[in-house]
Enzyme design. Structure first.
Site, PDB file in Angstrom:
ATOM      1  N   SER A  14      26.603  -4.269  18.329  1.00 19.88           N
ATOM      2  CA  SER A  14      27.239  -3.055  17.818  1.00 19.88           C
ATOM      3  C   SER A  14      27.998  -3.290  16.522  1.00 19.88           C
ATOM      4  O   SER A  14      27.973  -2.448  15.618  1.00 19.88           O
ATOM      5  CB  SER A  14      28.175  -2.490  18.878  1.00 19.88           C
ATOM      6  OG  SER A  14      29.177  -3.439  19.238  1.00 19.88           O
TER       7      SER A  14
ATOM      8  N   GLU B 155      22.387 -24.460  27.816  1.00 22.06           N
ATOM      9  CA  GLU B 155      22.312 -23.251  28.639  1.00 22.06           C
ATOM     10  C   GLU B 155      20.858 -22.806  28.821  1.00 22.06           C
ATOM     11  O   GLU B 155      20.465 -22.358  29.899  1.00 22.06           O
ATOM     12  CB  GLU B 155      23.134 -22.127  28.007  1.00 22.06           C
ATOM     13  CG  GLU B 155      24.638 -22.328  28.068  1.00 22.06           C
ATOM     14  CD  GLU B 155      25.227 -21.951  29.419  1.00 22.06           C
ATOM     15  OE1 GLU B 155      24.463 -21.629  30.353  1.00 22.06           O
ATOM     16  OE2 GLU B 155      26.464 -21.989  29.541  1.00 22.06           O
TER      17      GLU B 155
ATOM     18  N   LYS C 284      23.097 -13.775  21.760  1.00 19.09           N
ATOM     19  CA  LYS C 284      23.914 -12.610  21.410  1.00 19.09           C
ATOM     20  C   LYS C 284      25.255 -13.094  20.875  1.00 19.09           C
ATOM     21  O   LYS C 284      25.906 -13.916  21.537  1.00 19.09           O
ATOM     22  CB  LYS C 284      24.130 -11.734  22.646  1.00 19.09           C
ATOM     23  CG  LYS C 284      24.977 -10.486  22.394  1.00 19.09           C
ATOM     24  CD  LYS C 284      25.180  -9.693  23.670  1.00 19.09           C
ATOM     25  CE  LYS C 284      26.032  -8.453  23.390  1.00 19.09           C
ATOM     26  NZ  LYS C 284      26.291  -7.666  24.611  1.00 19.09           N
TER      27      LYS C 284
ATOM     28  N   ARG D 262      32.314  -2.016  23.164  1.00 15.40           N
ATOM     29  CA  ARG D 262      33.393  -1.841  24.143  1.00 15.40           C
ATOM     30  C   ARG D 262      34.039  -0.473  24.001  1.00 15.40           C
ATOM     31  O   ARG D 262      34.536   0.093  24.988  1.00 15.40           O
ATOM     32  CB  ARG D 262      34.408  -2.973  23.991  1.00 15.40           C
ATOM     33  CG  ARG D 262      33.823  -4.321  24.421  1.00 15.40           C
ATOM     34  CD  ARG D 262      34.739  -5.499  24.151  1.00 15.40           C
ATOM     35  NE  ARG D 262      34.107  -6.741  24.580  1.00 15.40           N
ATOM     36  CZ  ARG D 262      34.584  -7.951  24.341  1.00 15.40           C
ATOM     37  NH1 ARG D 262      35.725  -8.085  23.661  1.00 15.40           N
ATOM     38  NH2 ARG D 262      33.957  -9.024  24.773  1.00 15.40           N
TER      39      ARG D 262
ATOM     40  N   LYS E 230      25.483 -16.154  25.139  1.00 20.21           N
ATOM     41  CA  LYS E 230      26.298 -14.996  24.769  1.00 20.21           C
ATOM     42  C   LYS E 230      27.661 -15.529  24.324  1.00 20.21           C
ATOM     43  O   LYS E 230      28.400 -16.116  25.118  1.00 20.21           O
ATOM     44  CB  LYS E 230      26.455 -14.027  25.935  1.00 20.21           C
ATOM     45  CG  LYS E 230      27.276 -12.785  25.579  1.00 20.21           C
ATOM     46  CD  LYS E 230      27.366 -11.842  26.759  1.00 20.21           C
ATOM     47  CE  LYS E 230      28.172 -10.595  26.422  1.00 20.21           C
ATOM     48  NZ  LYS E 230      28.268  -9.667  27.566  1.00 20.21           N
TER      49      LYS E 230
END
Length: 341
Positions: A291, A250, A265, A212, A202
């Protein structure tokens, strides 16, 4: 003009592009509703919904309206929703205490969804930013995000979500070691069938702005909170957008800790990362068409600058082509309908 006899072109890729049906037969990447996960926002109240101003045609729903919408999504063949709560400001505290209330908006929404549409998979988020008065995914102490204190709260959240009926918990916080801790906590409590979808890579991205807005979950500025030394961004835990190999590192850690699925993401600016993660992963790979990516296409379409439908489907197909098995996207409902046409 007749073609010159001197041209000898035995290999002509255009032969497989001549008609719609031959293009279908030669198509390498296929998008279906099986690949789609629909993010959903839930808010307090009854029989109401509010459009997110920066995300046209995307809404915050009260639980009853959320259930109705979930039934529509399920009827379209969408297999899962990812649920995010809009928590009132007065319930947010520096320790995110409200996240552990067993009778608050979020677990109640999970229970309602599983009661009404049991076949629909419900994915819950264990990050703390919707509940944290500082707007961060973790607990802030002495101006720093406290990794281990955050994990402790997240483990309790995961148990609460599992008890409410969540099928999959999805830590989106990027704390170190949280996948293993969540797995241990879930297993110890008997929730061995609850899967973990880790937000493995992310990035600290500028594409999250409309999300947000939907949850009012941006880091709070010094003017907005009485506490001092609150970080005004998420750079110390979300990944540097310049890094690609770090995503594979990761991934290896998440797989060792027991992740059942992994995620990149955002999606569109990180197609190369999706490809790297898919090449190195032995579990399903998700990508979040976030978004900001959604809002850009919607805004351009509303201004007549782009064909919204075709650009959305091209974007989703590109994410699939890069290697994503699953795509979280605000286009999910529309895409499911377009795929039926």
């Amino acid at each position: 003009m007749a073609p010159s006899a001197e041209y000898n072109i035995p290999i002509r890729p255009r032969r497989l592009r001549q008609t719609k049906n031959i293009r279908r037969m030669a198509r390498e990447t296929r998008l279906s509703t099986d690949n789609l996960i629909a993010p959903q926002f839930v808010m307090e109240g009854e029989n109401d919904r509010e459009e997110v101003s920066s995300m046209p045609d995307t809404y915050r729903h009260t639980i009853d309206r959320l259930v109705d919408h979930a039934e529509t999504l399920s009827d379209l063949g969408i297999p899962a929703v990812a649920l995010f709560p809009a928590i009132p400001d007065h319930l947010r505290t520096p320790d995110a205490e409200h996240a552990l209330d067993p009778d608050h908006l979020y677990p109640n929404a999970v229970r309602a969804l599983k009661d009404a549409v049991p076949e629909l998979m419900v994915i819950t988020d264990t990050a703390l930013d919707p509940y944290n008065s500082d707007g961060h995914d973790g607990i802030v102490r002495d101006g720093r995000i406290d990794n281990d204190a955050t994990i402790e709260v997240m483990c309790q959240m995961a148990l609460l979500h599992a008890e409410a009926g969540a099928d999959i918990v999805a830590p989106s916080d990027m704390m170190d070691g949280r996948v293993g801790a969540l797995r241990d906590a879930l297993d110890a409590a008997g929730h061995t069938d609850v899967a973990i979808l880790s937000y493995t890579a992310k990035y600290s991205s500028n594409y999250y702005g409309p999300f947000r807005d939907a949850l009012d979950s941006a880091p709070r500025s010094e003017e907005e909170t009485p506490a001092k030394d609150i970080p005004d961004n998420k750079d110390t835990y979300q990944m540097d957008p310049a890094n690609g190999e770090e995503a594979v590192r990761e991934l290896m850690l998440d797989l060792e800790e027991g992740a059942d699925m992994v995620m990149v993401k955002p999606a569109l600016p990180y197609l190369d990362v999706i490809h790297r993660v898919q090449a190195a992963s032995d579990v399903p790979v998700a990508a979040y068409n976030v978004s900001g990516e959604y809002a850009m296409i919607k805004a351009a379409a509303q201004n007549g600058w782009l064909d919204g439908k075709n650009c959305a489907m091209e974007a989703l197909t590109g994410i699939r082509r890069a290697g994503a098995d699953l795509i979280l996207t605000y286009f999910a409902e529309d895409a499911a309908q377009w795929l039926e046409e």
